[in-house]
Each structure stands twice: as C-alpha cells, then as structure tokens.
Design a protein around this motif. Structure first.
Motif, PDB file in Angstrom:
ATOM      1  N   ARG A  70       0.296  -0.585  -0.470  1.00 42.15           N
ATOM      2  CA  ARG A  70       0.401   0.054   0.172  1.00 42.15           C
ATOM      3  C   ARG A  70       0.609   1.257   0.058  1.00 42.15           C
ATOM      4  NH1 ARG A  70      -5.007  -0.688  -0.710  1.00 42.15           N
ATOM      5  NH2 ARG A  70      -5.238   1.358  -0.179  1.00 42.15           N
ATOM      6  N   ASP A  71       2.103   1.245   0.593  1.00 42.54           N
ATOM      7  CA  ASP A  71       3.049   2.420   0.144  1.00 42.54           C
ATOM      8  C   ASP A  71       3.460   2.446  -0.578  1.00 42.54           C
ATOM      9  OD1 ASP A  71       2.541   2.778   3.379  1.00 42.54           O
ATOM     10  OD2 ASP A  71       3.253   0.937   3.605  1.00 42.54           O
ATOM     11  N   ILE A  72       3.440   1.521  -1.551  1.00 45.22           N
ATOM     12  CA  ILE A  72       4.664   1.680  -2.925  1.00 45.22           C
ATOM     13  C   ILE A  72       3.966   3.307  -3.936  1.00 45.22           C
ATOM     14  CG2 ILE A  72       4.935   0.722  -5.313  1.00 45.22           C
ATOM     15  CD1 ILE A  72       4.240  -1.914  -4.084  1.00 45.22           C
ATOM     16  N   VAL A  99      -3.947   0.794  -4.789  1.00 46.48           N
ATOM     17  CA  VAL A  99      -2.844   1.234  -4.880  1.00 46.48           C
ATOM     18  C   VAL A  99      -2.363   2.120  -5.981  1.00 46.48           C
ATOM     19  CG1 VAL A  99      -0.070   1.776  -4.084  1.00 46.48           C
ATOM     20  CG2 VAL A  99      -1.760  -0.138  -3.568  1.00 46.48           C
ATOM     21  N   ARG A 100      -1.965   1.814  -7.259  1.00 47.19           N
ATOM     22  CA  ARG A 100      -2.656   2.451  -8.384  1.00 47.19           C
ATOM     23  C   ARG A 100      -1.041   3.908  -8.304  1.00 47.19           C
ATOM     24  NH1 ARG A 100      -8.443   4.556  -9.881  1.00 47.19           N
ATOM     25  NH2 ARG A 100      -7.362   5.180 -11.600  1.00 47.19           N
ATOM     26  N   PRO A 101      -0.073   3.583  -8.228  1.00 46.51           N
ATOM     27  CA  PRO A 101       1.360   4.198  -8.073  1.00 46.51           C
ATOM     28  C   PRO A 101       1.366   4.967  -9.223  1.00 46.51           C
ATOM     29  CG  PRO A 101       1.679   1.619  -7.904  1.00 46.51           C
ATOM     30  CD  PRO A 101       0.262   1.710  -7.714  1.00 46.51           C
ATOM     31  N   GLN A 120      10.422  -3.162 -10.700  1.00 49.63           N
ATOM     32  CA  GLN A 120      11.671  -2.102  -9.710  1.00 49.63           C
ATOM     33  C   GLN A 120       9.973  -0.588  -9.093  1.00 49.63           C
ATOM     34  OE1 GLN A 120      14.472  -0.243 -10.375  1.00 49.63           O
ATOM     35  NE2 GLN A 120      13.870   1.625 -10.364  1.00 49.63           N
ATOM     36  N   VAL A 121      10.445  -1.049  -8.115  1.00 50.28           N
ATOM     37  CA  VAL A 121       9.143  -0.319  -6.521  1.00 50.28           C
ATOM     38  C   VAL A 121      10.063   1.286  -5.838  1.00 50.28           C
ATOM     39  CG1 VAL A 121       7.452  -1.970  -6.997  1.00 50.28           C
ATOM     40  CG2 VAL A 121       8.574  -1.727  -4.897  1.00 50.28           C
TER      41      VAL A 121
END
Length: 129
Positions: A70-72, A99-101, A120-121
């Motif tokens: 969720r933090d991505i 999350v939709r980063p 990669q995140v």
C-alpha cells in the motif's frame, strides 16, 4: 537519517554488489526484482508465476523495511517481450489495483534469458491509505 540495506539472500546481490532494497528515512527503494524463488534459487518458466513471485519478493523486502504494498508510489515493469505486458495486468491489479502508483513499462532484454519480467518499486512508509 540512517541508510539501511535489505538483502533477500540472493546470490546475485553479493556477486553483483547491490541490495534488494535500500531504506532511507521513510523511503524504500526496491531493486529490480525478478521471479526467482530465492529460497530455492529456482524460477518458473511461466510468465504469470514469475510475476506473482516478483510481488512476493517485493512484499518480503517491503515488510522487512516496515512498509507494505500500500506504500508503493512508483512501479516500473520491464519485460523482454512488450506483447506479454497485457497478460500480466490481472496480477498487477491484484497487488496494486487499489494502490494505483505512478507506473512505467519498458521492453528490454534482461540479464538471464529465463527471466520474463522484472519489477522495480519505490515506496514511502506510512503513505498507504
């Protein structure tokens, strides 16, 4: 701030000279992660199984860093064959759909011909809803 290095135990990290993730303050930078099961040093031939394993590996690194999926805030997908990108979308949605980063996809050769995807995140601890 203290810089903390996280290892998955992969032999690649020692041989090449990198960390699975680097924690700097609230930021977590997870290296390009492939579908290797590092506990067995095996990799599936199946693209979707590799994609799932990528996310398991990423999740383990984030957990060790005190973060979660969720933090991505940013994700980069790298596939040797661009035409395979849509096949992965259901797995991407499973892990990051809520999350939709910010995201980017590249088509490029990977370091091992068995690798069919690398992810990669970047995450920021505490930023997830």
């Amino acid at each position: 701030m203290t810089r903390r290095l996280i290892s998955s135990g992969s032999t690649f990290e020692q041989e090449i000279g990198y960390s699975r993730a680097v924690v700097e303050g609230d930021w977590v930078f997870v290296s390009g992660t492939t579908g290797f099961d590092y506990s067995k040093m095996t990799i599936s031939d199946d693209l979707l199984e590799q994609t799932e394993q990528c996310f398991r590996n990423i999740g383990a690194a984030l957990d060790e860093a005190g973060a979660s999926m969720r933090d991505i805030v940013r994700v980069t997908y790298i596939l040797p064959e661009a035409a395979n990108f849509p096949k992965c979308w259901p797995v991407f949605r499973k892990y990051l759909g809520d999350v939709r980063p910010a995201a980017m996809m590249l088509a490029a050769g990977l370091s091992d011909p068995r690798m069919r995807i690398e992810i990669q995140v970047t995450a920021r601890r505490g930023s997830g809803a």
